[in-house]
Design an enzyme around this catalytic site. Structure first.
Site, PDB file in Angstrom:
ATOM      1  N   LYS A   1       0.857  -1.184   0.000  1.00 48.15           N
ATOM      2  CA  LYS A   1       0.000   0.000   0.000  1.00 48.15           C
ATOM      3  C   LYS A   1       0.889   1.230   0.000  1.00 48.15           C
ATOM      4  O   LYS A   1       1.878   1.289   0.733  1.00 48.15           O
ATOM      5  CB  LYS A   1      -0.923  -0.029   1.221  1.00 48.15           C
ATOM      6  CG  LYS A   1      -1.954   1.089   1.236  1.00 48.15           C
ATOM      7  CD  LYS A   1      -2.949   0.887   2.358  1.00 48.15           C
ATOM      8  CE  LYS A   1      -3.996   1.991   2.368  1.00 48.15           C
ATOM      9  NZ  LYS A   1      -5.002   1.804   3.426  1.00 48.15           N
ATOM     10  N   SER A  74      -9.743   1.930   2.469  1.00 47.55           N
ATOM     11  CA  SER A  74      -8.841   2.699   1.622  1.00 47.55           C
ATOM     12  C   SER A  74      -7.802   1.847   0.909  1.00 47.55           C
ATOM     13  O   SER A  74      -7.126   2.321   0.008  1.00 47.55           O
ATOM     14  CB  SER A  74      -8.126   3.746   2.471  1.00 47.55           C
ATOM     15  OG  SER A  74      -7.303   3.108   3.445  1.00 47.55           O
ATOM     16  N   SER A  98     -10.420  -0.310   6.577  1.00 46.86           N
ATOM     17  CA  SER A  98      -9.744  -0.254   5.287  1.00 46.86           C
ATOM     18  C   SER A  98      -9.003  -1.513   4.870  1.00 46.86           C
ATOM     19  O   SER A  98      -8.520  -1.590   3.747  1.00 46.86           O
ATOM     20  CB  SER A  98      -8.762   0.924   5.265  1.00 46.86           C
ATOM     21  OG  SER A  98      -9.465   2.130   5.367  1.00 46.86           O
TER      22      SER A  98
END
Length: 385
Positions: A1, A74, A98
């Protein structure tokens, strides 16, 4: 990420204000992956600052099950990459859901460890007291293997836990005979889509067949706590962005900008009340775990929603707490959670089971998830595109 620092490689956290940010050191999780022999393929797209919406400058990941559906946020790029078979596993972060939202929407396994179990050093924060980093994979065994690499104390993170790290993968075959799984009927089944509720009931039957005992529980009151999530997140995010906001406010996308603009006018009394709700919920949840070993509930209230629905919610001040009822409470409490594929909706979209454990009991979570996988084949399904 793309909020985990990678030395010499741009790390944007999904925002224009960090478009040229090139760290000189790796995040602790990156160091551990490299030392374990992992091949790091690239950075994965995410919403701006790990909040609810992608920055207008950046491309939005596409759900491989249905391009018209939400990927979950997210950690959107992480969920998509794992579901599409682009990588063995990915890192996600979870502040309000997320890891679990994209795991559920993309049909993969998501493991949110106990708060502090995986160090946050070198990970750009959204709300540091709520942030968790964990693996997203195609099977529980893969998640257990990755967690074994990622977990453990790190001096660079003041919230890092000093507890010894067990061999999660070695315990997978121990089974769940006699394990007590608590279910609050009102919490788990009210306000959720019919297919989500049916998938949970069928998953509980599978867990019973594997030797678990499903027992009724009553969850601590969660409604006001979840409604306070944006308040706590806004205050902590404002600290994380104080070097660039409001000085570079025009470089921010609308959703993150709104939450940062709200921070200076927050009431200290309201914030203190939210923290008291958090303390109360966490304490009462510990009491629930005196009578059960795990808690079962959905990961999300519905299968991957249409993009239009989620875009409208992100663009407004609508109350999102009903959508976060299964995620935000366990960020507040710091509890470990495991999301696993557990069915398919009438539209062909993945459905997901969430298990919640006691602090530092990720080994039992993985055992239960692995037992569920050994009796089902939901985790073996692949998207059509």
């Amino acid at each position: 990420k793309d909020l985990c620092d990678t030395a010499g490689v741009r790390t944007t956290a999904g925002t224009r204000v960090r478009a040229d940010s090139i760290p000189t050191e790796n995040a602790a999780v990156v160091v551990r992956l490299r030392e374990a022999g992992a091949v790091l393929l690239g950075k994965l797209a995410m919403t701006e600052g790990a909040f609810i919406e992608h920055h207008p400058d950046y491309a939005v990941p596409v759900n491989p099950w249905d391009p018209s559906r939400w990927t979950g946020v997210s950690s959107s790029g992480s969920g998509v990459a794992v579901a599409a078979g682009l990588c063995y596993g990915a890192l996600g972060s979870d502040t309000g859901g997320s890891i679990r939202f994209p795991s559920a929407c993309c049909g993969v396994v998501g493991l949110k460890p106990t708060y502090g179990r995986v160090p946050l050093s070198g990970v750009f924060p959204l709300a540091p007291s709520l942030d968790h980093v964990g693996p997203m994979t195609r099977s529980v065994a893969d998640a257990a293997s990755l967690l074994g690499v990622l977990a453990g104390y790190h001096a660079g993170d003041p919230g890092s836990l000093r507890a010894a790290v067990p061999d999660y993968a070695a315990q997978l075959e121990l089974g769940i005979e006699g394990v007590r799984i608590g279910v609050d009927e009102r919490y788990a089944f009210e306000g959720v889509a019919a297919d989500v509720a049916e998938a949970l009931r069928e998953a509980l039957d599978v867990l019973r067949e594997q030797g678990a005992r499903v027992v009724p529980i009553r969850m601590p009151s969660w409604q006001e706590l979840v409604q306070s999530w944006t308040l706590v997140c806004s205050a902590e995010a404002a600290v994380a962005h104080r070097e660039t906001f409001p000085a570079r406010a025009d470089d921010y996308g609308p959703a993150l900008r709104r939450v940062l603009e709200a921070a200076p006018v927050l009431s200290a009394i309201d914030l203190a009340a939210a923290l008291e709700l958090r303390r109360k919920f966490s304490g009462e949840l510990q009491g629930v775990f005196e009578d059960v070993d795990l808690i079962a509930c959905p990961s999300v209230v519905m299968a991957a929603p249409p993009l239009e629905l989620m875009a409208a919610a992100a663009a407004s001040d609508a109350d999102t707490s009903p959508f976060m009822k299964f995620t935000a409470p366990f960020d507040f409490s710091g509890s470990p959670t495991l999301s696993v594929p557990a069915g398919v909706s009438p539209e062909g979209l993945p459905l997901s089971l969430q298990l919640v454990g006691r602090h530092l009991d990720e080994a039992l979570l993985c055992r239960a998830g692995h037992a569920f996988e050994s009796a089902t084949n939901w985790h073996t399904r692949h998207p059509p595109v």
